[in-house]
Write a protein that holds these residues in place. Structure first.
Motif, short mmCIF file in Angstrom:
data_model
loop_
_atom_site.label_atom_id
_atom_site.label_comp_id
_atom_site.label_asym_id
_atom_site.label_seq_id
_atom_site.Cartn_x
_atom_site.Cartn_y
_atom_site.Cartn_z
N TRP A 94 1.24 45.06 75.04
CA TRP A 94 1.72 46.21 75.79
C TRP A 94 1.22 46.15 77.22
N GLU A 95 1.98 46.78 78.12
CA GLU A 95 1.55 46.94 79.51
C GLU A 95 1.69 48.41 79.91
N GLY A 96 0.72 48.87 80.69
CA GLY A 96 0.75 50.24 81.17
C GLY A 96 0.98 50.30 82.66
N TYR A 97 1.94 51.10 83.08
CA TYR A 97 2.30 51.24 84.49
C TYR A 97 2.04 52.67 84.94
N ARG A 98 1.32 52.81 86.02
CA ARG A 98 1.08 54.14 86.56
C ARG A 98 2.30 54.63 87.35
N TRP A 99 2.48 55.93 87.33
CA TRP A 99 3.52 56.57 88.13
C TRP A 99 2.88 57.28 89.31
N ASN A 100 3.50 57.18 90.47
CA ASN A 100 3.10 58.04 91.58
C ASN A 100 3.92 59.32 91.48
N ASP A 101 4.10 60.02 92.56
CA ASP A 101 4.77 61.32 92.48
C ASP A 101 6.22 61.23 92.01
N THR A 102 6.90 60.12 92.33
CA THR A 102 8.33 60.06 92.04
C THR A 102 8.78 58.82 91.27
N GLU A 103 7.97 57.75 91.24
CA GLU A 103 8.46 56.53 90.63
C GLU A 103 7.32 55.69 90.07
N ILE A 104 7.71 54.72 89.26
CA ILE A 104 6.74 53.84 88.63
C ILE A 104 6.24 52.81 89.64
N GLU A 105 4.95 52.44 89.55
CA GLU A 105 4.41 51.41 90.42
C GLU A 105 4.90 50.04 89.98
N ALA A 106 5.01 49.13 90.93
CA ALA A 106 5.62 47.82 90.67
C ALA A 106 4.76 46.96 89.74
N ASN A 107 3.46 47.00 89.90
CA ASN A 107 2.57 46.15 89.11
C ASN A 107 1.91 46.95 87.99
N SER A 108 1.72 46.30 86.86
CA SER A 108 1.09 46.98 85.72
C SER A 108 -0.37 47.30 86.03
N TRP A 109 -0.84 48.43 85.51
CA TRP A 109 -2.22 48.85 85.69
C TRP A 109 -3.12 48.16 84.67
N PHE A 110 -2.65 48.08 83.43
CA PHE A 110 -3.43 47.38 82.41
C PHE A 110 -2.50 46.63 81.45
N LYS A 111 -3.07 45.64 80.80
CA LYS A 111 -2.37 44.87 79.78
C LYS A 111 -3.25 44.85 78.53
N MET A 112 -2.64 45.12 77.41
CA MET A 112 -3.40 45.18 76.17
C MET A 112 -2.66 44.39 75.09
N LYS A 113 -3.37 43.54 74.38
CA LYS A 113 -2.72 42.75 73.35
C LYS A 113 -3.67 42.54 72.18
#
Length: 206
Positions: A94-113
């Protein structure tokens, strides 16, 4: 029934970093949360997270979709904080992506496997970049147990968070769908919630 408010605990700081409009939820003190593994929305899968004062702080609602490959962690107002995406069907990744006020950030914040072999499934590992630019590694100890686990910093070996069955003040152990989450000081609560959610998805708990 837990008391629900729309406010955060006074000890929780919402930190705003200049390079991103994402808010980081960090506390100077050890925080204790209650996780109810049921959605607040009828006919929906998910969970609700309350702080020690009974205030709703996080929620997950997967509308009529259990074990989804895309899950959103939201705050009490319904704002998306983290988008969780399943990246592998064969291996649990899985990968987790942070959102700013309006959209998802381009790079993943964390990766978990979780690495899989023919004979066993290994402990899930997580890699993420801290807001100071450091590469961090966590692991989850206690896999296969849907109602308890520990999240450890692999560099120090210290426990940064722990999930366990909730026990009332009178000593009654509640069902395995009501959990206590304890988070150590100076650890981002939303990051820990993201890892707990992925752990639950791997265990098919939500």
């Amino acid at each position: 029934m837990a008391k629900v408010h729309s406010t955060l605990s006074p000890s929780v700081q919402i930190l705003q970093f200049p390079t991103s409009s994402y808010s980081s939820y960090v506390s100077r003190e050890r925080e204790v949360f209650t996780i109810c593994m049921k959605s607040l929305v009828l006919n929906s899968s998910g969970c609700a997270v309350y702080n020690s004062k009974g205030a709703l702080v996080y929620r997950v609602d997967n509308y009529n979709c259990r074990w989804s490959g895309k899950v959103y962690l939201m705050d009490v107002r319904g704002k998306v904080l983290i988008e969780l995406l399943k990246k592998s069907l064969l291996f649990a990744k899985w990968e987790g992506y942070r959102w700013n006020d309006t959209e998802i950030e381009a790079n993943s914040w964390f990766k978990m496997k979780r690495a899989c072999t023919i004979f066993k499934r290994e402990t899930p590992f997580c890699k993420f970049w801290s807001d100071t630019g450091c590469l961090m590694n966590y692991k989850i100890d206690g896999f296969y147990n849907k109602s308890s686990c520990k999240i450890l910093d692999t560099s120090s070996g210290l426990v940064v968070a722990e999930v366990k069955r909730k026990v009332t003040k009178s000593g009654i152990i509640l069902g395995d769908d009501v959990l206590t989450l304890e988070v150590e000081p100076n650890i981002d609560h939303s990051l820990i919630m993201g890892l707990v959610l992925v752990y639950s998805l791997m265990n098919r708990s939500i």
